[in-house]
Scaffold this active site. Structure first.
Site, PDB file in Angstrom:
ATOM      1  N   GLY A  94       6.360  -2.429   5.160  1.00 47.72           N
ATOM      2  CA  GLY A  94       5.683  -1.598   4.170  1.00 47.72           C
ATOM      3  C   GLY A  94       5.304  -2.427   2.959  1.00 47.72           C
ATOM      4  O   GLY A  94       5.154  -3.655   3.052  1.00 47.72           O
ATOM      5  N   SER A  95       5.163  -1.766   1.840  1.00 49.60           N
ATOM      6  CA  SER A  95       4.670  -2.450   0.643  1.00 49.60           C
ATOM      7  C   SER A  95       5.754  -3.339   0.018  1.00 49.60           C
ATOM      8  O   SER A  95       6.950  -3.087   0.185  1.00 49.60           O
ATOM      9  CB  SER A  95       4.203  -1.412  -0.374  1.00 49.60           C
ATOM     10  OG  SER A  95       5.289  -0.576  -0.710  1.00 49.60           O
ATOM     11  N   GLU A 127       8.955  -7.022   6.248  1.00 47.33           N
ATOM     12  CA  GLU A 127       7.535  -7.331   6.520  1.00 47.33           C
ATOM     13  C   GLU A 127       6.742  -6.602   5.448  1.00 47.33           C
ATOM     14  O   GLU A 127       6.568  -5.384   5.518  1.00 47.33           O
ATOM     15  CB  GLU A 127       7.138  -6.830   7.912  1.00 47.33           C
ATOM     16  CG  GLU A 127       7.814  -7.552   9.058  1.00 47.33           C
ATOM     17  CD  GLU A 127       7.290  -8.964   9.266  1.00 47.33           C
ATOM     18  OE1 GLU A 127       6.233  -9.303   8.713  1.00 47.33           O
ATOM     19  OE2 GLU A 127       7.955  -9.733   9.971  1.00 47.33           O
ATOM     20  N   LEU A 128       6.251  -7.336   4.456  1.00 41.79           N
ATOM     21  CA  LEU A 128       5.701  -6.679   3.262  1.00 41.79           C
ATOM     22  C   LEU A 128       4.191  -6.899   3.129  1.00 41.79           C
ATOM     23  O   LEU A 128       3.508  -7.188   4.095  1.00 41.79           O
ATOM     24  CB  LEU A 128       6.486  -7.153   2.033  1.00 41.79           C
ATOM     25  CG  LEU A 128       8.024  -7.017   2.173  1.00 41.79           C
ATOM     26  CD1 LEU A 128       8.740  -7.546   0.949  1.00 41.79           C
ATOM     27  CD2 LEU A 128       8.429  -5.580   2.459  1.00 41.79           C
ATOM     28  N   LYS A 143      12.686   5.619  10.815  1.00 48.29           N
ATOM     29  CA  LYS A 143      12.033   6.525   9.860  1.00 48.29           C
ATOM     30  C   LYS A 143      10.564   6.143   9.804  1.00 48.29           C
ATOM     31  O   LYS A 143      10.191   5.167   9.174  1.00 48.29           O
ATOM     32  CB  LYS A 143      12.670   6.387   8.468  1.00 48.29           C
ATOM     33  CG  LYS A 143      12.713   7.665   7.727  1.00 48.29           C
ATOM     34  CD  LYS A 143      11.789   7.902   6.546  1.00 48.29           C
ATOM     35  CE  LYS A 143      10.704   7.035   6.101  1.00 48.29           C
ATOM     36  NZ  LYS A 143       9.377   7.666   6.204  1.00 48.29           N
ATOM     37  N   ARG A 189     -11.129  -4.169  10.854  1.00 47.47           N
ATOM     38  CA  ARG A 189     -10.206  -3.583  11.822  1.00 47.47           C
ATOM     39  C   ARG A 189      -9.359  -2.549  11.072  1.00 47.47           C
ATOM     40  O   ARG A 189      -8.915  -2.813   9.942  1.00 47.47           O
ATOM     41  CB  ARG A 189      -9.322  -4.704  12.386  1.00 47.47           C
ATOM     42  CG  ARG A 189      -8.564  -4.339  13.630  1.00 47.47           C
ATOM     43  CD  ARG A 189      -7.991  -5.609  14.260  1.00 47.47           C
ATOM     44  NE  ARG A 189      -7.066  -6.271  13.351  1.00 47.47           N
ATOM     45  CZ  ARG A 189      -5.736  -6.182  13.422  1.00 47.47           C
ATOM     46  NH1 ARG A 189      -5.174  -5.471  14.356  1.00 47.47           N
ATOM     47  NH2 ARG A 189      -4.966  -6.823  12.554  1.00 47.47           N
ATOM     48  N   CYS A 214      -2.117  -5.103   6.893  1.00 51.47           N
ATOM     49  CA  CYS A 214      -1.470  -6.069   5.995  1.00 51.47           C
ATOM     50  C   CYS A 214      -2.100  -7.443   6.154  1.00 51.47           C
ATOM     51  O   CYS A 214      -2.064  -8.260   5.240  1.00 51.47           O
ATOM     52  CB  CYS A 214       0.025  -6.132   6.279  1.00 51.47           C
ATOM     53  SG  CYS A 214       0.359  -6.441   8.018  1.00 51.47           S
ATOM     54  N   TRP A 263       2.345   3.750   7.909  1.00 55.79           N
ATOM     55  CA  TRP A 263       1.412   4.608   8.634  1.00 55.79           C
ATOM     56  C   TRP A 263       0.255   3.844   9.265  1.00 55.79           C
ATOM     57  O   TRP A 263      -0.486   4.388  10.067  1.00 55.79           O
ATOM     58  CB  TRP A 263       0.836   5.682   7.682  1.00 55.79           C
ATOM     59  CG  TRP A 263       0.331   5.079   6.393  1.00 55.79           C
ATOM     60  CD1 TRP A 263       1.030   5.004   5.219  1.00 55.79           C
ATOM     61  CD2 TRP A 263      -0.909   4.416   6.171  1.00 55.79           C
ATOM     62  NE1 TRP A 263       0.295   4.333   4.276  1.00 55.79           N
ATOM     63  CE2 TRP A 263      -0.913   3.957   4.837  1.00 55.79           C
ATOM     64  CE3 TRP A 263      -2.033   4.166   6.956  1.00 55.79           C
ATOM     65  CZ2 TRP A 263      -1.973   3.262   4.264  1.00 55.79           C
ATOM     66  CZ3 TRP A 263      -3.096   3.459   6.395  1.00 55.79           C
ATOM     67  CH2 TRP A 263      -3.062   3.017   5.071  1.00 55.79           C
ATOM     68  N   SER A 270      -2.350 -11.575  15.117  1.00 53.95           N
ATOM     69  CA  SER A 270      -1.139 -10.996  15.728  1.00 53.95           C
ATOM     70  C   SER A 270      -1.071 -11.216  17.235  1.00 53.95           C
ATOM     71  O   SER A 270      -2.071 -11.059  17.930  1.00 53.95           O
ATOM     72  CB  SER A 270      -1.108  -9.490  15.480  1.00 53.95           C
ATOM     73  OG  SER A 270      -1.531  -9.201  14.193  1.00 53.95           O
ATOM     74  N   ALA A 290       6.479   6.623   8.827  1.00 48.99           N
ATOM     75  CA  ALA A 290       5.818   7.098   7.610  1.00 48.99           C
ATOM     76  C   ALA A 290       5.588   8.603   7.716  1.00 48.99           C
ATOM     77  O   ALA A 290       5.326   9.126   8.808  1.00 48.99           O
ATOM     78  CB  ALA A 290       4.490   6.375   7.431  1.00 48.99           C
TER      79      ALA A 290
HETATM   80  P1  NAP Z   1       5.133   2.029   1.775  1.00 52.06           P
HETATM   81  O1  NAP Z   1       4.711   3.020   0.777  1.00 52.06           O
HETATM   82  O2  NAP Z   1       5.975   0.898   1.334  1.00 52.06           O
HETATM   83  O3  NAP Z   1       5.875   2.868   2.920  1.00 52.06           O
HETATM   84  C1  NAP Z   1       6.366   2.241   4.090  1.00 52.06           C
HETATM   85  C2  NAP Z   1       7.520   3.062   4.638  1.00 52.06           C
HETATM   86  O4  NAP Z   1       8.582   3.061   3.681  1.00 52.06           O
HETATM   87  C3  NAP Z   1       7.180   4.525   4.911  1.00 52.06           C
HETATM   88  O5  NAP Z   1       7.891   4.948   6.056  1.00 52.06           O
HETATM   89  C4  NAP Z   1       7.720   5.208   3.662  1.00 52.06           C
HETATM   90  O6  NAP Z   1       8.069   6.554   3.874  1.00 52.06           O
HETATM   91  C5  NAP Z   1       8.976   4.384   3.409  1.00 52.06           C
HETATM   92  N1  NAP Z   1       9.473   4.470   2.044  1.00 52.06           N
HETATM   93  C6  NAP Z   1       8.762   4.642   0.902  1.00 52.06           C
HETATM   94  N2  NAP Z   1       9.606   4.672  -0.157  1.00 52.06           N
HETATM   95  C7  NAP Z   1      10.863   4.524   0.325  1.00 52.06           C
HETATM   96  C8  NAP Z   1      12.154   4.475  -0.263  1.00 52.06           C
HETATM   97  N3  NAP Z   1      12.343   4.588  -1.583  1.00 52.06           N
HETATM   98  N4  NAP Z   1      13.224   4.317   0.540  1.00 52.06           N
HETATM   99  C9  NAP Z   1      13.077   4.193   1.866  1.00 52.06           C
HETATM  100  N5  NAP Z   1      11.864   4.224   2.494  1.00 52.06           N
HETATM  101  C10 NAP Z   1      10.777   4.368   1.732  1.00 52.06           C
HETATM  102  O7  NAP Z   1       3.901   1.361   2.509  1.00 52.06           O
HETATM  103  P2  NAP Z   1       2.663   2.061   3.197  1.00 52.06           P
HETATM  104  O8  NAP Z   1       1.724   2.493   2.142  1.00 52.06           O
HETATM  105  O9  NAP Z   1       3.118   3.061   4.192  1.00 52.06           O
HETATM  106  O10 NAP Z   1       2.050   0.850   4.025  1.00 52.06           O
HETATM  107  C11 NAP Z   1       1.176  -0.075   3.493  1.00 52.06           C
HETATM  108  C12 NAP Z   1       1.882  -1.355   3.108  1.00 52.06           C
HETATM  109  O11 NAP Z   1       2.581  -1.880   4.238  1.00 52.06           O
HETATM  110  C13 NAP Z   1       0.918  -2.426   2.693  1.00 52.06           C
HETATM  111  O12 NAP Z   1       1.405  -3.100   1.560  1.00 52.06           O
HETATM  112  C14 NAP Z   1       0.892  -3.363   3.897  1.00 52.06           C
HETATM  113  O13 NAP Z   1       0.520  -4.680   3.594  1.00 52.06           O
HETATM  114  C15 NAP Z   1       2.283  -3.252   4.379  1.00 52.06           C
HETATM  115  N6  NAP Z   1       2.373  -3.646   5.786  1.00 52.06           N
HETATM  116  C16 NAP Z   1       2.979  -4.825   6.085  1.00 52.06           C
HETATM  117  C17 NAP Z   1       3.033  -5.249   7.398  1.00 52.06           C
HETATM  118  C18 NAP Z   1       3.686  -6.545   7.754  1.00 52.06           C
HETATM  119  O14 NAP Z   1       3.985  -6.739   8.940  1.00 52.06           O
HETATM  120  N7  NAP Z   1       3.943  -7.450   6.832  1.00 52.06           N
HETATM  121  C19 NAP Z   1       2.479  -4.454   8.410  1.00 52.06           C
HETATM  122  C20 NAP Z   1       1.866  -3.253   8.056  1.00 52.06           C
HETATM  123  C21 NAP Z   1       1.831  -2.852   6.733  1.00 52.06           C
HETATM  124  P3  NAP Z   1       7.077   7.744   3.408  1.00 52.06           P
HETATM  125  O15 NAP Z   1       5.865   7.618   4.241  1.00 52.06           O
HETATM  126  O16 NAP Z   1       7.863   8.961   3.726  1.00 52.06           O
HETATM  127  O17 NAP Z   1       6.818   7.524   1.955  1.00 52.06           O
END
Ligand code: NAP
Length: 467
Positions: A217-218, A239-240, A163, A267, A273, A139, A430, A165
């Protein structure tokens, strides 16, 4: 809930600043998700048959479409994500650039033609689209995380199932519309929002025609998805999470370092991330840095971003609550709140005041957790080897920042940091033309640059009899 009931369900999308419902989107069932793969497979057959030039032109049209609709996209991001108008406008511009960059990359198909060392054989190496790709985005950058995947996937000739967020699906649907208007054929880009991410993603990953997962995501969810993908050996890009150190040496230009720290920390309200998570400041410049940084933090305007605030709410009240817990436990361990901005009266509990913490003990949880909010913990250092060891102690290595007076000193430190990206005398890393990604548990693979397109291709080598 049975799958049949899920067919009719809708998902409410809320504005985190006000709690108001902005819109409803369809809440996809497993059956509906599975049916999307049929359309994607048909779309893939058509799309992979287009020429690189055709794909390039569609992506370029999408770039222009995003630019034309920049204001609408900015307002959608502000409303569903809660970031400031300036951050949202910057995101739209950054996100659109991925379509332009990959429009230009689409026509630069790499390959190789060599003679085998023993002779008698020619090796011909080509790249092909990997197939139907599942894209999962977070998100915090609802536009850019989508275009950073869709751009290279389409350039390579793949069809995608996105898919977004559950908090921020509206921007993803708007981008899909722009792609359709730009000429992307039916089935090639499909978006499914869901109240259960795993319901949709499991249905997609169960289908043999899905050959790729690109996830942002995480680290925790990434680990689970990697295990899931292992079942069918699905090609993955990850990308975590991050936990970026921000190192300032005694010879650094402190005004420049404070400018960089403001950008790297605040920012998107710290919800990035790449956000600086741990500030390691040389003892000789600690006083000047914290005084200037604290003064800037105190000036930040917190409030509803629709009214022009610098810092909006956290994505949810729960996210803000978790960060309050990190601050409280750090202060219980001896950290001091050295500066704070002012919270507007009547702000809901998703709002968090930007905070500078000094004297943070090295074992404080706030230094090892990804804060994902507007809190800057500062630690003093005197020994370079020791501070580099601290910076490298994190299990993730996404980004890092270093400010030093001499570029050579900054570069020498940067080369020793275990991070996929380092801002050298800069507070932002970036760029669509550069490889974005991390080392250790921050991920696998890269997005952006020429690397990003490789992630959506398979290599084929033809061994040609030349005798
Ligand atoms: P998240 O909880 O891991 O969710 C990311 C995405 O995964 C969402 O679309 C979420 O859907 C989906 N998801 C969650 N559980 C899942 C499952 N069991 N199976 C399939 N999909 C699943 O992360 P977030 O809180 O949205 O984002 C923050 C994290 O993203 C931070 O750790 C940040 O560092 C990381 N991030 C990394 C980068 C990078 O480029 N390295 C860039 C941006 C963010 P729902 O929303 O429906 O739960």
């Amino acid at each position: 809930m049975t799958a049949d009931h899920a067919q009719d369900r809708m998902l409410a999308v809320r504005n985190p600043a006000t709690g108001a419902v902005l819109d409803h989107v369809h809440d996809h069932s497993a059956e509906q998700a599975a049916a999307m793969v049929d359309a994607a497979a048909a779309g893939f057959r058509a799309w992979r048959g287009t020429t690189p030039r055709q794909r390039s032109e569609v992506l370029m049209a999408a770039f222009h479409g995003m630019r034309e609709q920049a204001q609408r996209l900015r307002d959608l991001i502000v409303a569903e994500n809660g970031k400031s108008q300036a951050d949202a406008a910057a995101e739209v511009s950054y996100a659109a650039e991925f379509f332009r960059w990959y429009a230009e990359e689409a026509v630069r198909s790499p390959g190789d033609y060599t003679e085998a060392p023993a002779g008698g054989v020619r090796n011909v190496v080509t790249r092909h689209p990997v197939g139907v790709a599942v894209l999962i985005t977070p998100w915090n950058f609802p536009a850019a995380m989508a275009t950073r995947k869709i751009g290279p996937a389409l350039a390579a000739g793949c069809a995608v199932l996105l898919k977004p967020a559950s908090e921020t699906p509206l921007t993803a649907f708007a981008i899909a519309e722009i792609l359709t208007e730009a000429g992307v054929p039916e089935g090639v880009v499909q978006v499914a929002a869901s109240s259960s991410a795993s319901r949709v993603v499991t249905a997609w990953l169960a289908d043999d025609r899905v050959r790729k997962l690109s996830f942002t995501g995480s680290t925790g969810v990434g680990r689970r998805l990697l295990a899931h993908c292992a079942e069918r050996v699905v090609n993955t890009s990850m990308e975590l999470g991050g936990n970026a150190p921000f190192i300032v040496t005694s010879g650094a230009d402190i005004d420049a370092a404070v400018d960089g720290a403001m950008l790297a920390k605040f920012r998107n309200g710290g919800q990035a991330c790449t956000a600086a998570n741990r500030f390691y400041i040389h003892q000789d410049v600690l006083g000047e840095f914290t005084e200037k940084f604290g003064a800037r933090i105190a000036q930040l305007r917190v409030g509803d971003p629709a009214s022009g605030a610098d810092i909006g709410p956290m994505i949810t009240e729960q996210a803000a609550q978790e960060i309050r817990g990190l601050i409280r436990r750090a202060t219980e361990q001896g950290a001091v709140i050295a500066a704070q901005a002012v919270l507007p009266e009547g702000a809901n509990s998703a709002f968090l005041t930007p905070t500078l913490l000094t004297g943070v003990p090295l074992d404080a949880e706030i230094l090892s957790e990804e804060i994902f909010g507007p809190v800057a913990p500062v630690v003093a250092w005197t020994d370079l080897d020791a501070v580099i060891a601290l910076a490298n102690a994190a299990e993730v290595g996404l980004s890092a920042y270093v400010y030093a007076g001499k570029l050579q000193t900054a570069m020498k430190i940067a080369e020793r940091l275990e991070a996929g990206m380092v801002g050298v005398n800069r507070g932002i890393v970036s760029d669509p033309s550069a490889p974005f990604g991390g080392v250790k548990q921050a991920g696998i693979g890269r997005e952006g640059g020429s690397f990003g397109m490789e992630e959506f291709t398979e290599v084929q080598y033809l061994s040609v009899d030349w005798s």
